[in-house]
Design an enzyme around this catalytic site. Structure first.
Site, short mmCIF file in Angstrom:
data_model
loop_
_atom_site.label_atom_id
_atom_site.label_comp_id
_atom_site.label_asym_id
_atom_site.label_seq_id
_atom_site.Cartn_x
_atom_site.Cartn_y
_atom_site.Cartn_z
N GLU A 37 0.88 -1.16 0.00
CA GLU A 37 0.00 0.00 0.00
C GLU A 37 0.92 1.22 0.00
OE1 GLU A 37 -2.23 0.89 3.55
OE2 GLU A 37 -3.57 2.26 2.48
N ARG A 262 5.60 -12.73 9.30
CA ARG A 262 6.34 -11.52 8.96
C ARG A 262 7.66 -11.51 9.72
NH1 ARG A 262 2.10 -7.63 10.18
NH2 ARG A 262 3.26 -6.41 8.67
N LYS A 272 5.16 0.18 10.58
CA LYS A 272 5.09 1.44 9.84
C LYS A 272 4.68 2.58 10.76
CE LYS A 272 3.83 0.32 5.06
NZ LYS A 272 2.74 0.33 4.09
#
Length: 572
Positions: A37, A262, A272
């Site tokens: 994204e 992850r 993030k």
RNA sequence: UGGGGCGUCGCCAAGCGGUAAGGCACUGGACUCUGACUCCAGUAUUCGAAGGUUCGAAUCCUUCCGCCCUAGCCA
């Protein structure tokens, strides 16, 4: 493009692909995608995903698309798409002409939504966000059906059309899938498919005011692109039934979603949100601060794409939550730079040495190999003179045991030059600080034609005072102190997390040395190029702050330091 | 408390019924004009626990324990 050791890659995803090949599930085709994204900068966790997706494709003779998952205009920006493209390329991967955006498919997605409505599988709901939440039930209690759930298809069609043309304000209606409000999987309790957001989209401008949710957009995008293996992270495991449900209802090409764990690394932040906080609160200089685990930060720090890829290969791919020790990352960059960085001398914290028996005006140009292991890297000339700098750590007035550097009465070799002996020390009488060290040299010990037969334990690096070039050197350390696993008491978790992570920041994550000196040969060091500063570590010319008048070096990583371990052991 | 996932050496991670790969870290030692690099050597009788099936189990079954994810109109 890089083929790496990737062909040997074995993990559970490759096993699934092997199985699919056997059963001819996708006619032997392998097509993956990396779907960021564009709402932030890529970090090394994304690198894992990039290496996995592109790597799997390469290893199987398939393809990997780059697709921006841009379904939420309020968070996304072209600044991020540019940086993401740059980073993926820099890592060494190529999407050829397969650069896509979820927003490319908005029209098709709208059509699919209409189809869903026509099949009686979706409806327009007028509940407020608050009410939707209340109707959803809880983990243990089933939800309640929306009063708008059983509208007629015609009415839904009309309302959805009205949503699209902007009749309704933000948040006033949504399109929902009609599945099962009693499902034990909360994602199946009539999930929202479309919402109204009257914001300009970075690519479609104001063409749309309704935007698909991830759960709707992702399977459709995958399907349109003919993705065979849609690889995502563990937290989407619960969404897979919805992914499958949509594709089945729509009766379109059905990729399979596969989830993996992850990446987490010790002493490193990988969210993030928190990385953004570091940037916005000024704890670091920006997204590409060399301490950041972002791709741009690692690049500026001096990490190479080869090292990052190697790291991603070594950590493996599995489904268990894990935390990789940062020493593995450091090992990877050391290994890569060891093989290609020219060796050079720099004195980070200089202390002056005067060689009393060396002629005052003499300058000797000594030949120095650029890499003792790779003779093909050639040699360079090093100026030697009466006054030199050595590292202040390389002198100890009262040496501890096993210290075999310079100390009173003791001899050491100056790398590429002569053996010197410390004769006396001159100190500032009031402070006791050492001002200069006086030595004598043995003319018969010149590197290359040493006829003395002397053997010394220590070899140290040095620089001729009159030839040394000033430089700024930045030493980096972990952004976070040792991972503290102190458990937080239940309440105020959000706050605690934000606070404790700020409190856990390493105050010494950046040490700027402004009195350092480097070899004159470094005057024309290109920005970004990496060197090994002999006996100290790998450094690169900073791409941002180096200018005509100032050269700045970033320490990528120190050399392994056995002496430091001995010292530490001595102390304890 | 529902659902989903995971538990193999300090950290990653192979293994898929035939008797515990590999990497990082660590520890010895060799080499060394970088205390670097390199090189040798060492390091899980044991696979979250307990039962069971089997000639044989980390791998199959049962129960239990622990950890992660999940109640955004974020992705």
């Amino acid at each position: 493009m890089w083929q790496g050791g990737i062909l040997k890659m074995i993990n559970f995803i490759q096993n699934i692909i092997n199985e699919d090949k056997k059963t001819d599930k996708y006619e032997d085709r392998v097509h993956t995608r990396f779907p960021p994204e564009p709402n932030g900068y890529l970090h090394i966790g994304h690198a894992k995903s990039i290496c996995l997706n592109f790597g799997i494709a390469i290893a199987n003779g398939g393809l990997c698309n780059l697709r921006f998952d841009d379904t939420n205009p309020s968070k996304e920006d072209t600044e991020y798409v540019d940086s993401i493209k740059k980073d993926v390329k820099w890592l060494g991967f190529d999407w050829d002409d397969r650069l896509f955006y979820a927003s490319d498919y908005f029209e098709k997605m709208y059509d699919y939504a209409v189809q869903l409505i026509k099949k009686g599988k979706a409806y327009v709901c007028e509940l407020t966000p608050q009410e939707i939440r209340e109707h959803r039930g809880t983990l243990t209690q089933p939800g309640r059906e929306s009063p708008f759930r059983n509208r007629s298809i015609e009415e839904n069609l009309e309302l959805f059309e009205q949503m699209r043309v902007g009749t309704f304000p933000d948040g006033s209606r949504v399109l929902r899938a009609k599945i099962d409000m009693a499902s034990p999987n909360i994602n199946m309790r009539d999930p929202v498919l479309y919402r109204i957001i009257k914001a300009a989209h970075h690519r479609t401008g104001d063409k749309w005011c309704i935007y698909p949710m991830y759960d709707f957009a992702h399977p459709i995008s995958d399907s349109i692109e003919g993705i065979t293996h849609s690889i995502c992270t563990l937290e989407f495991e619960d969404h897979r039934p919805l992914y499958d449900w949509l594709l089945n209802c729509l009766e379109i090409f059905h990729p399979q979603q596969i989830e993996f764990a992850r990446l987490n690394i010790t002493n490193t932040l990988m969210s993030k949100r928190l990385l953004r906080q570091l940037v916005e609160e000024g704890h670091v200089q920006g997204w590409n601060d060399p301490r950041m685990p972002t791709i741009s930060g690692l690049r500026r720090r001096g990490y190479t794409p080869e090292a990052i890829r190697d790291f991603c290969e070594r950590i493996g791919v599995a489904k268990s939550n894990s935390v990789v020790d940062i020493s593995l990352l450091e090992h990877c960059i050391r290994e890569d730079l060891n093989a290609k960085a020219p060796r050079v001398m720099a004195v980070l914290r200089p202390i002056k040495v005067i060689i009393d028996n060396y002629p005052e005006d003499k300058v000797e140009w000594l030949e120095a190999e650029n890499n003792s292991q790779l003779p093909e890297m050639g040699t360079r000339q090093l100026p030697f003179s009466r006054e030199i700098y050595i590292e202040d750590e390389d002198f100890m007035e009262e040496p501890t045991k096993k210290y075999f550097r310079l100390s009173p009465g003791n001899e050491v070799r100056l790398k590429h030059a002569y053996i010197i002996k410390c004769e006396r020390v001159i100190k500032d009488e009031s402070t006791g600080k050492i001002l200069e060290i006086h030595c004598t040299y043995d003319p018969n010990t010149r590197s290359g034609d040493d006829t003395s037969g002397k053997k010394v334990k220590g070899t140290i690096h040095w620089l001729s005072v009159q030839h040394a070039m000033p430089a700024e050197v930045r030493l980096y350390d972990y952004l976070l102190l040792d991972d503290q696993d102190e458990e937080k008491e239940g309440e105020n978790e959000e706050r605690d997390e934000a606070d404790s992570f700020i409190a856990n920041l390493n105050p010494k994550s950046l040490v700027k040395l402004t009195n350092s000196v480097v070899e004159p040969s470094l005057a024309d060091g290109e920005k970004g190029s990496g060197y090994q500063f002999l006996r100290q570590g790998y450094f690169c010319v900073d791409i941002q702050d180096t200018s005509g008048e100032k050269i700045v070096f970033n320490r990528v990583v120190s050399l392994r330091d056995t002496w430091a371990k001995i010292e530490k052991a001595n102390k304890s």
